[in-house]
Scaffold this motif. Structure first.
Motif, PDB file in Angstrom:
ATOM      1  N   HIS A  66       0.781  -1.276  -0.074  1.00 31.36           N
ATOM      2  CA  HIS A  66      -0.024  -0.034  -0.066  1.00 31.36           C
ATOM      3  C   HIS A  66       0.998   1.193  -0.236  1.00 31.36           C
ATOM      4  CE1 HIS A  66      -2.503   3.077   1.669  1.00 31.36           C
ATOM      5  NE2 HIS A  66      -3.617   2.534   1.011  1.00 31.36           N
ATOM      6  N   ASP A  67       0.622   1.908  -1.121  1.00 30.21           N
ATOM      7  CA  ASP A  67       1.901   3.291  -1.189  1.00 30.21           C
ATOM      8  C   ASP A  67       3.091   2.820  -1.172  1.00 30.21           C
ATOM      9  OD1 ASP A  67      -0.563   4.981  -1.427  1.00 30.21           O
ATOM     10  OD2 ASP A  67      -0.625   5.297   0.752  1.00 30.21           O
ATOM     11  N   ARG A 107       4.455   0.509   0.330  1.00 27.54           N
ATOM     12  CA  ARG A 107       4.936  -0.039   1.751  1.00 27.54           C
ATOM     13  C   ARG A 107       4.358  -1.491   1.767  1.00 27.54           C
ATOM     14  NH1 ARG A 107       3.011   3.237   5.972  1.00 27.54           N
ATOM     15  NH2 ARG A 107       4.014   1.681   7.318  1.00 27.54           N
TER      16      ARG A 107
END
Length: 164
Positions: A17-18, A20
């Protein structure tokens, strides 16, 4: 994710997510996320499914990372739709030819197994291909399966039936 762990053979899906790392699971994988879940499945040739399944049951195919093989194939399809359709059509034709010829050739030795031969008789394949052509058709069919996997297209008959 493709190919699995070299030691265990297990294929793992990783959720980011993003940029990471968030989670990891063996495939088939289902990652709970806000508003639903992300469903990931693979076939022997690559990606079979990667979709967001909302709590209400609606599904949306996820967009692959642009740097991944699937992302590059999607960009090619967007930038060159005619060529992409032609490549997709050729891959299906070679997969059908490969499956058909393999079925014809494998039926002959199976039909010679005594209980089968006694019950149904034997089958003689009308197509006998030289080894080099069998190998070439196998390689082209494998390339067709990989191309379909990169487009995240899957059909139980054309693509590897033992997918997870």
């Amino acid at each position: 994710m493709h190919g699995g762990d070299p030691n265990t053979g297990e294929v793992m899906a990783r959720l980011y997510h993003d940029g990471r790392f968030v989670a990891e699971s063996r495939v088939p994988a289902r990652f709970p996320v806000e508003g639903g879940a992300i469903d990931v499945r693979t076939s022997e040739a690559g990606m079979r499914r990667c979709a967001f399944v909302a709590d209400d049951g609606t599904e949306h195919q996820l967009v692959p990372d642009p740097a991944s093989a699937e992302g590059r194939r999607m960009r090619f399809a967007r930038e060159h739709p005619g060529a992409s359709r032609a490549i997709g059509g050729v891959s299906i034709v070679f997969l059908i030819i490969g499956v058909g010829l393999n079925l014809l050739q494998i039926t002959e030795p199976i039909s010679r197994i005594p209980p089968i031969a006694d019950t149904l008789g034997t089958f003689e394949s009308p197509v006998i291909l030289p080894l080099w052509l069998n190998i070439a058709l196998g390689l082209v069919a494998a390339l067709g399966a990989v191309e379909r996997a990169l487009r995240m297209r899957y059909h139980w008959l054309l693509d590897s039936g033992a997918g997870t």
